[in-house]
Design a protein around this motif. Sequence first.
Motif, short mmCIF file in Angstrom:
data_model
loop_
_atom_site.label_atom_id
_atom_site.label_comp_id
_atom_site.label_asym_id
_atom_site.label_seq_id
_atom_site.Cartn_x
_atom_site.Cartn_y
_atom_site.Cartn_z
N THR A 14 13.70 60.94 -21.74
CA THR A 14 12.83 60.34 -20.73
C THR A 14 11.79 61.36 -20.32
OG1 THR A 14 14.19 61.01 -18.86
CG2 THR A 14 14.67 58.86 -19.83
N GLN A 15 10.60 60.91 -20.15
CA GLN A 15 9.53 61.76 -19.64
C GLN A 15 8.67 60.91 -18.73
OE1 GLN A 15 7.17 63.80 -22.55
NE2 GLN A 15 6.34 65.18 -21.05
N SER A 16 8.29 61.45 -17.60
CA SER A 16 7.61 60.65 -16.60
C SER A 16 6.13 60.95 -16.53
CB SER A 16 8.23 60.92 -15.24
OG SER A 16 8.05 62.28 -14.91
N THR A 17 5.43 60.03 -15.92
CA THR A 17 4.03 60.21 -15.58
C THR A 17 3.96 60.24 -14.06
OG1 THR A 17 3.44 58.92 -17.51
CG2 THR A 17 1.72 59.29 -15.87
N GLU A 18 3.39 61.28 -13.52
CA GLU A 18 3.41 61.47 -12.08
C GLU A 18 2.30 60.69 -11.39
OE1 GLU A 18 3.51 64.12 -14.36
OE2 GLU A 18 5.67 64.07 -14.21
N SER A 19 2.41 60.56 -10.08
CA SER A 19 1.44 59.80 -9.29
C SER A 19 0.15 60.59 -9.10
CB SER A 19 2.03 59.43 -7.93
OG SER A 19 2.07 60.57 -7.10
N SER A 20 -0.85 59.93 -8.56
CA SER A 20 -2.15 60.56 -8.36
C SER A 20 -2.14 61.60 -7.25
CB SER A 20 -3.20 59.49 -8.06
OG SER A 20 -2.82 58.78 -6.90
N PHE A 38 10.54 60.36 -6.97
CA PHE A 38 11.99 60.45 -7.12
C PHE A 38 12.47 59.32 -8.04
CE2 PHE A 38 16.40 59.74 -6.12
CZ PHE A 38 16.91 61.03 -6.07
N ASN A 39 11.95 58.11 -7.83
CA ASN A 39 12.36 56.98 -8.68
C ASN A 39 11.98 57.20 -10.13
OD1 ASN A 39 13.60 55.52 -6.65
ND2 ASN A 39 11.72 54.42 -6.11
N VAL A 40 10.79 57.74 -10.38
CA VAL A 40 10.33 57.98 -11.75
C VAL A 40 11.11 59.13 -12.40
CG1 VAL A 40 8.38 58.80 -13.13
CG2 VAL A 40 8.03 57.02 -11.42
N ASN A 41 11.20 60.25 -11.70
CA ASN A 41 11.77 61.45 -12.30
C ASN A 41 13.29 61.53 -12.26
OD1 ASN A 41 9.39 62.76 -13.18
ND2 ASN A 41 8.93 63.32 -11.08
N VAL A 42 13.92 60.91 -11.29
CA VAL A 42 15.37 61.06 -11.13
C VAL A 42 16.10 59.74 -11.36
CG1 VAL A 42 17.22 61.88 -9.62
CG2 VAL A 42 14.96 62.94 -9.50
N ALA A 43 15.79 58.74 -10.57
CA ALA A 43 16.52 57.46 -10.68
C ALA A 43 16.35 56.83 -12.05
CB ALA A 43 16.06 56.51 -9.58
N ALA A 44 15.14 56.84 -12.60
CA ALA A 44 14.92 56.25 -13.93
C ALA A 44 15.64 57.03 -15.02
CB ALA A 44 13.42 56.17 -14.23
N TYR A 95 6.18 66.19 -6.12
CA TYR A 95 6.49 66.46 -7.53
C TYR A 95 7.56 67.53 -7.65
CZ TYR A 95 5.70 67.84 -12.38
OH TYR A 95 5.87 68.15 -13.72
N ALA A 96 7.40 68.63 -6.92
CA ALA A 96 8.35 69.73 -6.99
C ALA A 96 9.74 69.29 -6.54
CB ALA A 96 7.86 70.91 -6.15
N ILE A 97 9.81 68.52 -5.45
CA ILE A 97 11.10 68.03 -4.96
C ILE A 97 11.77 67.14 -6.00
CG2 ILE A 97 12.18 66.52 -3.25
CD1 ILE A 97 10.10 67.63 -1.22
N SER A 98 10.99 66.23 -6.60
CA SER A 98 11.58 65.32 -7.58
C SER A 98 12.04 66.07 -8.84
CB SER A 98 10.60 64.20 -7.95
OG SER A 98 9.51 64.68 -8.71
N LYS A 99 11.30 67.09 -9.25
CA LYS A 99 11.71 67.87 -10.43
C LYS A 99 12.92 68.74 -10.12
CE LYS A 99 8.93 66.40 -13.60
NZ LYS A 99 9.39 65.79 -14.85
N ALA A 100 13.04 69.25 -8.90
CA ALA A 100 14.24 70.00 -8.51
C ALA A 100 15.45 69.08 -8.55
CB ALA A 100 14.07 70.60 -7.11
N ALA A 101 15.28 67.84 -8.10
CA ALA A 101 16.38 66.87 -8.17
C ALA A 101 16.71 66.53 -9.62
CB ALA A 101 16.00 65.60 -7.40
N LEU A 102 15.70 66.43 -10.48
CA LEU A 102 15.95 66.19 -11.90
C LEU A 102 16.73 67.35 -12.51
CD1 LEU A 102 15.60 64.63 -14.56
CD2 LEU A 102 13.40 65.81 -14.83
N ASN A 103 16.40 68.57 -12.12
CA ASN A 103 17.13 69.74 -12.63
C ASN A 103 18.61 69.65 -12.27
OD1 ASN A 103 14.65 70.64 -13.52
ND2 ASN A 103 14.44 72.22 -11.96
#
Length: 129
Positions: A14-20, A38-44, A95-103
């Motif tokens: 999975t790879q996401s596209t971030e918001s504007s 969070f929904n794009v990077n973690v939940a999905a 973005y940073a928060i969602s990527k930390a959660a993905l990690n």
Amino acid sequence: SSVSTAEYGSSVSTQSTESSGINAEYGECTSEELNQLFNVNVAATHAVTTAFHPLLKQSASLNNKLPLCSARGAVINFSSVLGSISYAQVYAVSYAISKAALNMLTKLTGLELKKMAYFVLQFIQDGLN
């Protein structure tokens, strides 16, 4: 997001596209943006991995005589250096928060799924020059 399966194995990527609003600083970060990322990077990522878990488990079982490799099943997640807690900056906050959660999701997934003899791999992208 992309998913591939073949006779010799299964993999989920999975790879996401971030918001504007990705470059928002702390005071500019909205709850909506944070939830969206969070929904794009973690939940999905969690949903895709969970949905393909039976195929990954089957692949690991069918190819259990092979050394640990993608033919036995693999989960591959893409993150960012901005998700590193040791690199934290007040920049691209949502973005940073969602990527930390993905990690963390990737780490916990790896700890759980290594019991089933397939691996979890994470690529950390460094877009900072």
